[in-house]
Design a protein around this motif. Sequence first.
Motif, PDB file in Angstrom:
ATOM      1  N   ALA A  55     -23.712 -34.108  83.197  1.00 54.30           N
ATOM      2  CA  ALA A  55     -24.023 -34.648  81.893  1.00 54.30           C
ATOM      3  C   ALA A  55     -24.008 -32.844  81.085  1.00 54.30           C
ATOM      4  CB  ALA A  55     -25.073 -35.139  81.078  1.00 54.30           C
ATOM      5  N   SER A  56     -25.128 -31.804  82.822  1.00 54.31           N
ATOM      6  CA  SER A  56     -25.917 -30.858  81.739  1.00 54.31           C
ATOM      7  C   SER A  56     -24.551 -29.943  82.508  1.00 54.31           C
ATOM      8  CB  SER A  56     -26.881 -30.563  82.887  1.00 54.31           C
ATOM      9  OG  SER A  56     -26.501 -30.595  84.057  1.00 54.31           O
ATOM     10  N   VAL A  57     -23.624 -30.016  83.219  1.00 51.36           N
ATOM     11  CA  VAL A  57     -22.330 -29.094  83.435  1.00 51.36           C
ATOM     12  C   VAL A  57     -21.697 -29.092  81.653  1.00 51.36           C
ATOM     13  CG1 VAL A  57     -19.707 -28.229  84.049  1.00 51.36           C
ATOM     14  CG2 VAL A  57     -21.478 -29.696  85.173  1.00 51.36           C
ATOM     15  N   PRO A  58     -22.066 -27.511  80.867  1.00 55.76           N
ATOM     16  CA  PRO A  58     -21.528 -27.784  79.922  1.00 55.76           C
ATOM     17  C   PRO A  58     -19.785 -27.248  79.804  1.00 55.76           C
ATOM     18  CG  PRO A  58     -22.413 -25.178  80.734  1.00 55.76           C
ATOM     19  CD  PRO A  58     -23.018 -26.149  81.370  1.00 55.76           C
ATOM     20  N   SER A  59     -19.454 -27.115  78.622  1.00 58.42           N
ATOM     21  CA  SER A  59     -18.200 -27.173  78.211  1.00 58.42           C
ATOM     22  C   SER A  59     -18.072 -25.831  77.841  1.00 58.42           C
ATOM     23  CB  SER A  59     -17.704 -27.920  76.573  1.00 58.42           C
ATOM     24  OG  SER A  59     -18.963 -27.469  75.632  1.00 58.42           O
ATOM     25  N   GLY A  60     -16.469 -25.452  78.067  1.00 60.78           N
ATOM     26  CA  GLY A  60     -16.003 -23.597  77.937  1.00 60.78           C
ATOM     27  C   GLY A  60     -16.744 -23.405  76.438  1.00 60.78           C
ATOM     28  N   ASP A  61     -15.747 -21.589  76.458  1.00 61.69           N
ATOM     29  CA  ASP A  61     -16.558 -21.742  74.892  1.00 61.69           C
ATOM     30  C   ASP A  61     -15.063 -21.998  74.126  1.00 61.69           C
ATOM     31  OD1 ASP A  61     -17.965 -19.662  76.181  1.00 61.69           O
ATOM     32  OD2 ASP A  61     -16.294 -17.547  75.338  1.00 61.69           O
ATOM     33  N   GLU A  62     -15.773 -22.530  72.887  1.00 63.89           N
ATOM     34  CA  GLU A  62     -14.491 -23.630  72.093  1.00 63.89           C
ATOM     35  C   GLU A  62     -14.398 -22.046  70.613  1.00 63.89           C
ATOM     36  OE1 GLU A  62     -13.490 -27.359  69.290  1.00 63.89           O
ATOM     37  OE2 GLU A  62     -15.563 -26.450  69.349  1.00 63.89           O
ATOM     38  N   GLU A  63     -13.236 -21.437  70.446  1.00 64.50           N
ATOM     39  CA  GLU A  63     -13.361 -20.656  69.036  1.00 64.50           C
ATOM     40  C   GLU A  63     -12.296 -20.477  68.071  1.00 64.50           C
ATOM     41  OE1 GLU A  63     -11.727 -15.409  69.983  1.00 64.50           O
ATOM     42  OE2 GLU A  63     -11.716 -16.827  71.000  1.00 64.50           O
ATOM     43  N   ILE A  64     -13.027 -20.066  67.204  1.00 64.01           N
ATOM     44  CA  ILE A  64     -11.912 -20.084  65.846  1.00 64.01           C
ATOM     45  C   ILE A  64     -11.998 -19.390  65.261  1.00 64.01           C
ATOM     46  CG2 ILE A  64     -13.554 -20.694  64.571  1.00 64.01           C
ATOM     47  CD1 ILE A  64     -12.152 -22.285  62.637  1.00 64.01           C
ATOM     48  N   THR A  65     -10.759 -18.732  64.443  1.00 64.29           N
ATOM     49  CA  THR A  65     -10.233 -17.564  63.786  1.00 64.29           C
ATOM     50  C   THR A  65      -9.669 -18.154  62.010  1.00 64.29           C
ATOM     51  OG1 THR A  65      -9.631 -16.298  65.351  1.00 64.29           O
ATOM     52  CG2 THR A  65      -8.863 -15.367  63.215  1.00 64.29           C
ATOM     53  N   MET A  66     -10.454 -17.413  61.010  1.00 67.31           N
ATOM     54  CA  MET A  66     -10.488 -17.854  59.722  1.00 67.31           C
ATOM     55  C   MET A  66     -10.130 -16.452  59.279  1.00 67.31           C
ATOM     56  SD  MET A  66     -11.155 -18.534  56.785  1.00 67.31           S
ATOM     57  CE  MET A  66     -13.439 -17.988  56.543  1.00 67.31           C
TER      58      MET A  66
END
Length: 161
Positions: A55-66
């Motif tokens: 559970a402590s393995v973090p998810s990767g980057d999530e990016e949004i351009t608006m």
Amino acid sequence: MPAPFDTGEISIEAEEFTPKATLEYVFDDSLAWFTYSNGYKIGSPSFAQWSAAVASVPSGDEEITMMEAGYKTTLNNGSAQFEAIVYNYDYEDHQQLLVCDTPAGPAGCVVNGDATLQGLDMSYRTFLSPNTSLGVAYAYTDATWDKFIDTACCGVGSAYD
């Protein structure tokens, strides 16, 4: 600033950064604007896992351009209002949380996809009398997956729902 998640003996850090800039121009009875924002988040904990270590393995980057452009005005000496907004959201590695079938049984997994959301919002309102107004609005949204959710990110070789 990073925010720690405590999972018992193991902890991870999460962070996000979302700068936003807006340019506005004011006319007599009107306002026009353009907004740009590009941000990301990283480090959320995994969900529905059987151990704190997994559970402590973090998810990767999530990016949004608006990007958003808009215009609003009053008409007929203030007795009517008009507003129009166009926008575009571009998601990269947009994360979907799913329950996957694994050899150890059902478990949580994070899968990634790229998506684009575009739209238009318009509204018009006019005052027919001091106590009565008439409003009309229209909204159009088009959302598409540029890259559909990808199970290769988490090593899931079986079907998921």
